[in-house]
Design a protein around this motif. Structure first.
Motif, PDB file in Angstrom:
ATOM      1  N   GLY A   1       0.816  -1.216   0.000  1.00 37.76           N
ATOM      2  CA  GLY A   1       0.000   0.000   0.000  1.00 37.76           C
ATOM      3  C   GLY A   1       0.848   1.264   0.000  1.00 37.76           C
ATOM      4  N   PRO A   2       1.676   1.464   1.018  1.00 35.02           N
ATOM      5  CA  PRO A   2       2.532   2.664   1.030  1.00 35.02           C
ATOM      6  C   PRO A   2       3.489   2.713  -0.167  1.00 35.02           C
ATOM      7  N   ALA A   3       4.003   1.542  -0.579  1.00 34.59           N
ATOM      8  CA  ALA A   3       4.915   1.528  -1.725  1.00 34.59           C
ATOM      9  C   ALA A   3       4.205   2.004  -2.986  1.00 34.59           C
ATOM     10  N   LEU A   4       2.956   1.578  -3.166  1.00 31.89           N
ATOM     11  CA  LEU A   4       2.193   2.001  -4.343  1.00 31.89           C
ATOM     12  C   LEU A   4       1.893   3.496  -4.292  1.00 31.89           C
ATOM     13  N   VAL A   5       1.516   3.997  -3.114  1.00 31.52           N
ATOM     14  CA  VAL A   5       1.241   5.433  -2.976  1.00 31.52           C
ATOM     15  C   VAL A   5       2.496   6.241  -3.291  1.00 31.52           C
ATOM     16  N   LEU A   6       3.640   5.798  -2.754  1.00 33.39           N
ATOM     17  CA  LEU A   6       4.899   6.508  -3.012  1.00 33.39           C
ATOM     18  C   LEU A   6       5.251   6.475  -4.491  1.00 33.39           C
TER      19      LEU A   6
ATOM     20  N   LEU B   1      -1.406   8.404 -16.022  1.00 35.11           N
ATOM     21  CA  LEU B   1      -1.551   7.495 -14.892  1.00 35.11           C
ATOM     22  C   LEU B   1      -2.818   6.660 -15.007  1.00 35.11           C
ATOM     23  N   ALA B   2      -3.910   7.278 -15.460  1.00 34.80           N
ATOM     24  CA  ALA B   2      -5.161   6.535 -15.636  1.00 34.80           C
ATOM     25  C   ALA B   2      -5.011   5.458 -16.701  1.00 34.80           C
ATOM     26  N   ALA B   3      -4.343   5.804 -17.809  1.00 32.57           N
ATOM     27  CA  ALA B   3      -4.132   4.817 -18.875  1.00 32.57           C
ATOM     28  C   ALA B   3      -3.252   3.667 -18.385  1.00 32.57           C
ATOM     29  N   GLU B   4      -2.208   4.001 -17.645  1.00 30.60           N
ATOM     30  CA  GLU B   4      -1.334   2.955 -17.107  1.00 30.60           C
ATOM     31  C   GLU B   4      -2.089   2.065 -16.124  1.00 30.60           C
ATOM     32  N   GLY B   5      -2.971   2.657 -15.311  1.00 30.42           N
ATOM     33  CA  GLY B   5      -3.761   1.864 -14.375  1.00 30.42           C
ATOM     34  C   GLY B   5      -4.677   0.885 -15.093  1.00 30.42           C
ATOM     35  N   ILE B   6      -5.289   1.337 -16.189  1.00 34.16           N
ATOM     36  CA  ILE B   6      -6.159   0.450 -16.974  1.00 34.16           C
ATOM     37  C   ILE B   6      -5.357  -0.710 -17.562  1.00 34.16           C
ATOM     38  N   LEU B   7      -4.170  -0.403 -18.073  1.00 32.09           N
ATOM     39  CA  LEU B   7      -3.326  -1.456 -18.643  1.00 32.09           C
ATOM     40  C   LEU B   7      -2.894  -2.471 -17.583  1.00 32.09           C
ATOM     41  N   VAL B   8      -2.558  -1.981 -16.392  1.00 34.40           N
ATOM     42  CA  VAL B   8      -2.146  -2.886 -15.313  1.00 34.40           C
ATOM     43  C   VAL B   8      -3.297  -3.797 -14.907  1.00 34.40           C
TER      44      VAL B   8
END
Length: 420
Positions: free
Chosen positions: A371-376, A398-405
């Motif tokens: 969790g903290p690692a992702l936020v950082l 960031l939104a596009a990368e989140g969709i791809l992940v």
């Protein structure tokens, strides 16, 4: 009487089971039955044949019976022990099925050499085809694992607790000193102007440390009665690095031996830090030896810390997996958490109490680390993109990368389920 593929005589179905009083089959001396491992709601054991390097996964009842096949007790005597432990007796047909399975796998003594050759070839083919995907590819180095036994005979004493514990603690002290002096080490590294060959030497030594790390796993595996099945180079996106497969670890009866085998690689890195720490502290205050020591201390410390992280499927994760006697700890913990989220306590009712505690604790530990690692990571990445293209473009990227992940993880989960 019928004859199994390896020559073992089995009675036909319906024959008087008096043969159970006389039959005293035994497993071949190279066959080992591993300890109980928790996998989700089930308990499993691995059976390994050291000669063919083939593995079989069985349940606790089959593992108990196989462990009793010592050539001294008759099947009737084993049946009494089985009934005492599991509350039911085995009939003639059950014995036929078990012995037929073991005979077909070449696990009973004697076994047909031709059958063992076929099993050995099939196991080798399975290992060569295992783990091949665009994100993971293994290339074994022929004969590399044969170097482990002679090295283990000469250097195995380094794994004795009376020697290994002080050395490992000394290495951890060096790691702590590096962490406390990180700014100074990093600054001296950035300001240094070392010749190109110093950089090349640093890269060469770093690769040697990684190779020795993997070789350490093999030496520990050999020391505790197993042997590595492969040593080679592995492509794991986005890195290429050495690897060592120590599949026999799942058959070690002692938990400490399994944990020590997984820790052996980190132990090698800790020991390797000691001369570089001495060179940094007591060597020249400047020049290429000082810069080389700083480089290797930073690299070695990061290697140790990354390997200790229990959320990455590296040494620290496998140490925790062996310490808890679990199999697939990460995937089973996430499956446990998903069942709890969907159905609440009813969704995890079938899990044994011990498994519930382990999976809940690991899920919490993973959330606390990731969790903290992702936020950082998101914060740093957003700031970097915002400086380049502005906050709006950064948010869209960031939104596009989140969709791809999410799409990739969904594909990976479906692929794993289809294979399972």
């Amino acid at each position: 009487m019928t004859i199994a593929e390896d020559g073992t005589h089995l009675p036909p179905a319906g024959e008087n089971p008096a043969w159970l009083d006389d039959a005293r089959p035994r497993l071949r001396h190279t066959v080992r039955v591993g300890p109980a491992l928790t996998k989700g709601t089930a308990t499993v054991h691995f059976v390994a044949d050291g000669e063919t390097q083939a593995y079989l996964q069985v349940g606790p009842r089959e593992a108990f019976l196989m462990a009793c096949l010592d050539g001294e007790r008759s099947l009737a005597e084993i049946g009494v022990e089985y009934a005492t432990r599991f509350g039911r007796r085995l009939g003639d047909e059950h014995w036929r099925q078990l012995l037929g399975l073991l005979a077909s796998r070449g696990l009973l003594d004697p076994a047909d050499p031709g059958l063992l050759d076929r099993i050995r070839e099939k196991a080798a083919l399975a290992r060569r085809s295992e783990g091949r995907s665009p994100l993971l590819w293994r290339m074994p180095i022929p004969g590399a694992h044969d170097l482990v036994p002679p090295v283990a005979r000469r250097l195995g004493w380094l794994l004795r607790p009376i020697i290994a514990v002080p050395l490992a603690l000394s290495g951890l002290v060096v790691c702590a000193l590096v962490a406390l002096n990180w700014p100074a080490l990093y600054a001296s590294l950035r300001e240094a102007r070392s010749p190109w060959w110093v950089t090349a030497l640093g890269i060469l030594i770093s690769w040697a440390m990684i190779g020795l790390h993997e070789f350490g796993h093999g030496v520990a595996c050999h020391r505790y009665g197993g042997r590595p099945t492969q040593i080679g180079l592995m492509w794991r996106f986005p890195l290429i690095a050495p690897y060592c497969k120590v599949d026999d670890v799942v058959t070690f009866r002692g938990t400490s031996h399994r944990v020590a085998t997984s820790f052996a690689g980190i132990y090698v890195n800790l020991v390797a830090l000691l001369p570089f720490g001495a060179l940094w502290l007591w060597g020249p205050d400047s020049g290429w030896p000082h810069n080389l020591a700083a480089t290797l201390l930073l690299f070695g410390t990061v290697t140790v810390l990354v390997n200790l992280l229990p959320v990455l499927q590296l040494d620290g994760y496998h140490m925790l997996e062996h310490a808890t006697s679990t199999l697939g700890l990460q995937s089973e913990s996430f499956r446990f958490a998903a069942a709890f989220v969907r159905r609440g306590p009813a969704g995890v009712r079938d899990y044994p109490s011990r498994a519930r505690w382990i999976y809940a604790a690991y899920t919490g530990l993973s959330a606390a680390i990731l969790g903290p690692a992702l936020v950082l990571l998101v914060t740093v990445w957003f700031g970097t993109l915002a400086d380049l293209w502005g906050p709006t473009a950064a948010a869209l990227v960031l939104a596009a990368e989140g969709i791809l992940v999410v799409a990739f993880l969904t594909w990976a989960l479906r692929r794993r389920r289809s294979k399972g």
